[in-house]
Design a protein around this motif. Sequence first.
Motif, PDB file in Angstrom:
ATOM      1  N   THR A   1       0.939  -1.111  -0.064  1.00 35.99           N
ATOM      2  CA  THR A   1       0.065   0.025  -0.005  1.00 35.99           C
ATOM      3  C   THR A   1       0.861   1.263   0.034  1.00 35.99           C
ATOM      4  OG1 THR A   1      -1.841  -1.166   1.133  1.00 35.99           O
ATOM      5  CG2 THR A   1      -1.729   1.161   1.214  1.00 35.99           C
ATOM      6  N   VAL A   2       2.000   1.393   0.907  1.00 34.02           N
ATOM      7  CA  VAL A   2       2.872   2.396   0.805  1.00 34.02           C
ATOM      8  C   VAL A   2       3.498   2.623  -0.293  1.00 34.02           C
ATOM      9  CG1 VAL A   2       4.887   3.392   1.931  1.00 34.02           C
ATOM     10  CG2 VAL A   2       3.001   2.423   3.306  1.00 34.02           C
ATOM     11  N   LEU A   3       3.960   1.407  -0.789  1.00 34.04           N
ATOM     12  CA  LEU A   3       4.830   1.710  -2.347  1.00 34.04           C
ATOM     13  C   LEU A   3       3.808   2.291  -3.336  1.00 34.04           C
ATOM     14  CD1 LEU A   3       7.003  -1.257  -2.350  1.00 34.04           C
ATOM     15  CD2 LEU A   3       7.472   1.188  -1.652  1.00 34.04           C
ATOM     16  N   GLY A   4       2.762   1.808  -3.311  1.00 32.13           N
ATOM     17  CA  GLY A   4       1.574   2.294  -4.347  1.00 32.13           C
ATOM     18  C   GLY A   4       1.411   3.696  -4.297  1.00 32.13           C
ATOM     19  N   ALA A   5       1.211   4.248  -2.809  1.00 37.98           N
ATOM     20  CA  ALA A   5       0.922   5.562  -2.665  1.00 37.98           C
ATOM     21  C   ALA A   5       1.902   6.525  -2.737  1.00 37.98           C
ATOM     22  CB  ALA A   5       0.406   5.742  -1.274  1.00 37.98           C
TER      23      ALA A   5
ATOM     24  N   ALA B   1     -10.646  22.336  -5.208  1.00 40.94           N
ATOM     25  CA  ALA B   1      -9.173  22.366  -5.474  1.00 40.94           C
ATOM     26  C   ALA B   1      -8.600  22.710  -3.927  1.00 40.94           C
ATOM     27  CB  ALA B   1      -8.656  23.233  -6.399  1.00 40.94           C
ATOM     28  N   ARG B   2      -9.334  23.916  -3.506  1.00 40.39           N
ATOM     29  CA  ARG B   2      -8.497  24.580  -2.375  1.00 40.39           C
ATOM     30  C   ARG B   2      -9.084  23.582  -1.049  1.00 40.39           C
ATOM     31  NH1 ARG B   2      -5.399  29.134  -2.297  1.00 40.39           N
ATOM     32  NH2 ARG B   2      -6.259  30.761  -1.008  1.00 40.39           N
ATOM     33  N   SER B   3     -10.152  22.916  -1.180  1.00 40.47           N
ATOM     34  CA  SER B   3     -10.521  22.003  -0.108  1.00 40.47           C
ATOM     35  C   SER B   3      -9.583  20.910  -0.150  1.00 40.47           C
ATOM     36  CB  SER B   3     -11.867  21.689  -0.189  1.00 40.47           C
ATOM     37  OG  SER B   3     -12.126  20.986  -1.355  1.00 40.47           O
ATOM     38  N   SER B   4      -9.156  20.569  -1.204  1.00 42.31           N
ATOM     39  CA  SER B   4      -8.291  19.230  -1.347  1.00 42.31           C
ATOM     40  C   SER B   4      -7.028  19.618  -0.684  1.00 42.31           C
ATOM     41  CB  SER B   4      -8.062  19.017  -2.617  1.00 42.31           C
ATOM     42  OG  SER B   4      -9.277  18.577  -3.500  1.00 42.31           O
ATOM     43  N   VAL B   5      -6.546  20.954  -0.828  1.00 44.04           N
ATOM     44  CA  VAL B   5      -5.375  21.411  -0.155  1.00 44.04           C
ATOM     45  C   VAL B   5      -5.543  21.335   1.390  1.00 44.04           C
ATOM     46  CG1 VAL B   5      -3.619  23.020   0.020  1.00 44.04           C
ATOM     47  CG2 VAL B   5      -4.481  22.550  -2.083  1.00 44.04           C
ATOM     48  N   ASP B   6      -6.759  21.638   1.813  1.00 47.28           N
ATOM     49  CA  ASP B   6      -7.143  21.697   3.302  1.00 47.28           C
ATOM     50  C   ASP B   6      -6.763  20.345   3.762  1.00 47.28           C
ATOM     51  OD1 ASP B   6      -7.397  24.561   3.148  1.00 47.28           O
ATOM     52  OD2 ASP B   6      -9.663  24.411   2.770  1.00 47.28           O
ATOM     53  N   SER B   7      -7.436  19.316   3.075  1.00 45.14           N
ATOM     54  CA  SER B   7      -7.257  18.052   3.654  1.00 45.14           C
ATOM     55  C   SER B   7      -6.011  17.571   3.626  1.00 45.14           C
ATOM     56  CB  SER B   7      -8.117  17.070   2.656  1.00 45.14           C
ATOM     57  OG  SER B   7      -9.399  17.317   2.281  1.00 45.14           O
TER      58      SER B   7
ATOM     59  N   LEU C   1      -4.538  11.663  -2.119  1.00 42.16           N
ATOM     60  CA  LEU C   1      -3.380  11.745  -1.611  1.00 42.16           C
ATOM     61  C   LEU C   1      -3.130  12.243  -0.166  1.00 42.16           C
ATOM     62  CD1 LEU C   1      -0.051  11.615  -2.481  1.00 42.16           C
ATOM     63  CD2 LEU C   1      -0.051  13.931  -2.706  1.00 42.16           C
ATOM     64  N   ALA C   2      -4.073  13.044   0.088  1.00 45.53           N
ATOM     65  CA  ALA C   2      -4.522  13.658   1.402  1.00 45.53           C
ATOM     66  C   ALA C   2      -4.718  12.412   2.385  1.00 45.53           C
ATOM     67  CB  ALA C   2      -5.366  14.839   1.717  1.00 45.53           C
TER      68      ALA C   2
ATOM     69  N   GLU D   1      -9.311  20.087 -12.124  1.00 49.33           N
ATOM     70  CA  GLU D   1     -10.120  19.302 -11.589  1.00 49.33           C
ATOM     71  C   GLU D   1      -9.642  17.697 -11.184  1.00 49.33           C
ATOM     72  OE1 GLU D   1     -14.611  17.113 -12.753  1.00 49.33           O
ATOM     73  OE2 GLU D   1     -13.525  18.672 -13.985  1.00 49.33           O
ATOM     74  N   SER D   2      -8.602  17.538 -12.304  1.00 53.38           N
ATOM     75  CA  SER D   2      -7.903  16.173 -12.028  1.00 53.38           C
ATOM     76  C   SER D   2      -7.009  16.483 -10.656  1.00 53.38           C
ATOM     77  CB  SER D   2      -7.345  15.876 -13.443  1.00 53.38           C
ATOM     78  OG  SER D   2      -6.422  14.831 -13.178  1.00 53.38           O
ATOM     79  N   LEU D   3      -6.316  17.355 -10.833  1.00 51.50           N
ATOM     80  CA  LEU D   3      -5.200  17.511  -9.921  1.00 51.50           C
ATOM     81  C   LEU D   3      -5.977  17.506  -8.236  1.00 51.50           C
ATOM     82  CD1 LEU D   3      -2.912  20.044 -11.300  1.00 51.50           C
ATOM     83  CD2 LEU D   3      -2.483  17.703 -10.981  1.00 51.50           C
ATOM     84  N   ALA D   4      -7.248  18.298  -8.271  1.00 54.40           N
ATOM     85  CA  ALA D   4      -7.943  18.348  -7.014  1.00 54.40           C
ATOM     86  C   ALA D   4      -8.319  16.892  -6.504  1.00 54.40           C
ATOM     87  CB  ALA D   4      -9.367  19.110  -7.335  1.00 54.40           C
ATOM     88  N   THR D   5      -8.678  15.914  -7.377  1.00 56.93           N
ATOM     89  CA  THR D   5      -9.206  14.622  -6.964  1.00 56.93           C
ATOM     90  C   THR D   5      -7.939  13.749  -6.567  1.00 56.93           C
ATOM     91  OG1 THR D   5     -11.061  14.665  -8.644  1.00 56.93           O
ATOM     92  CG2 THR D   5     -10.176  12.531  -8.043  1.00 56.93           C
ATOM     93  N   GLN D   6      -6.722  13.899  -7.343  1.00 57.73           N
ATOM     94  CA  GLN D   6      -5.537  13.302  -7.012  1.00 57.73           C
ATOM     95  C   GLN D   6      -5.035  13.794  -5.835  1.00 57.73           C
ATOM     96  OE1 GLN D   6      -2.217  12.963 -10.086  1.00 57.73           O
ATOM     97  NE2 GLN D   6      -3.688  14.044 -11.408  1.00 57.73           N
ATOM     98  N   LEU D   7      -5.300  15.133  -5.366  1.00 56.79           N
ATOM     99  CA  LEU D   7      -4.710  15.374  -3.925  1.00 56.79           C
ATOM    100  C   LEU D   7      -5.578  15.078  -2.844  1.00 56.79           C
ATOM    101  CD1 LEU D   7      -2.625  16.980  -2.584  1.00 56.79           C
ATOM    102  CD2 LEU D   7      -3.901  19.387  -2.945  1.00 56.79           C
TER     103      LEU D   7
END
Length: 333
Positions: free
Chosen positions: A152-156, A259-265, A205-206, A196-202
Motif C-alpha cells: 500500500t505504501v509503495l503504491g501511494a 481544489a482549495r478544499s483538497s489542499v485543506d485536507s 493523496l491527503a 479538476e484532475s489535480l484536485a481529485t488526485q490531491l
Amino acid sequence: MQPLYLAVGIGVLVAVVVDILWTTLWVDGGAGPLSGRLTTWIWRSLRTASNDHPRALSLAGPLILAFTLAMWIALLWLGWTMVFAGDETALVSAHTGAQADWSGRFYYVAYTMFTNGNGDYTPTTSGWEIASSFTTATGMAFVTLGVSYVLTVLGAVSEKRSFASDVTGLGERSEAFVRAGWTAEDEFRGLERPLESLATQLSVLADQHKAYPILHYYHSERATRASAMAVPVFDEALTVVRHGVSDDAQLNPTLVEDARSSVDSYLDTLGTAFIDPADDVPPRPELDRLQDDEIPTVQNDAFTDDVTALSGRRRKLLGIARADAREWPPLEE
C-alpha cells in the motif's frame, strides 16, 4: 515462576500489537506511537548526518519502512521470549528433556512465530501449548499485515510522485502554473480539466498521507517529483487565480474552491508527521509575471492585502517544503 519476566513480556506484546494494528488498520490514526516516533527520529537523524543531501534523503523512506518492520519483528520476538521465560519449566528439549535456557527460548519463539515448529523444544503444559499457538498466530498475522502495508505504501508513493509531476509539468512556480492555463481567447479554460484532475488526485493523496504518515518521508531527489513542492505551488496558483486575477477573467469559482478544499485536507495531515508551520512567511507570488503575458490582474496593493490574510496557511505550505529539505518558492523559474 518469574512474574517480572511474564509482566514485561505481556507489556511488550501489547505495545507492539497495538502499534501494528494502529499503523496498518486504523486509517484515521496515522502511525502508531512506536513507529511514529521511530519514523521522526530516523528522518531527523538522516537530515543531520547527510546535511540534507538529496541522494541520502531519498533513502529515508525505504530505511524507515525497513526499520519499522524490523522493530515489529524484534519486539514480538522479545515479548514472546520474555513470556516463556516467565516459567522456567515452560519449554523443555524434545531430545534431552532439559529445560530451555535463554538461547533455547529465543530459538523456539523464532521458529514458532513463522512456522509450526521443528520439534527441538516442546511446551510442557496445555497452557504453554496455547501460548505457542498464539505465538504462531501473531507471527502469521504480522506477515500478512506487513506485506499489505508495504504494498500500500509503495503504491501511494508512486501516486504522490505522479501528482507532483502533473503539477510541476504545468509550472514550477505558481505564476508559471497560472500562465500555462491562459489561452489566446483571454480565458483560463486551459486550466479547468487539469485543475479538476489535480484536485481529485490531491484528495486521494491527503487520505493516504493521513493513513500512512511515512509517505511524508519518501523524499524524491528531483524537486519536480516531490509533493512537498507541488502542493505549495498548486495552492499558491489557486491564490493567484482567486485573488490576483481580475474578476472578468476569473476561473470557475466552484473548481477553485473544490481544489482549495483538497489542499485543506492535505494540510490536516501534517500533525500526524510532526510537521510544523514555518516561523516566517514565504514571498508572495509576483503578478508582474502574469502581466507580462497580458493576463488581467488586480492592483498589487489589493493582492498583497489578500495574501497577507492567508499568512497562516502559507506558513504551513512553507513548513511542508522545509520539512522535506526544499527551498520554496524556487529562486529561479
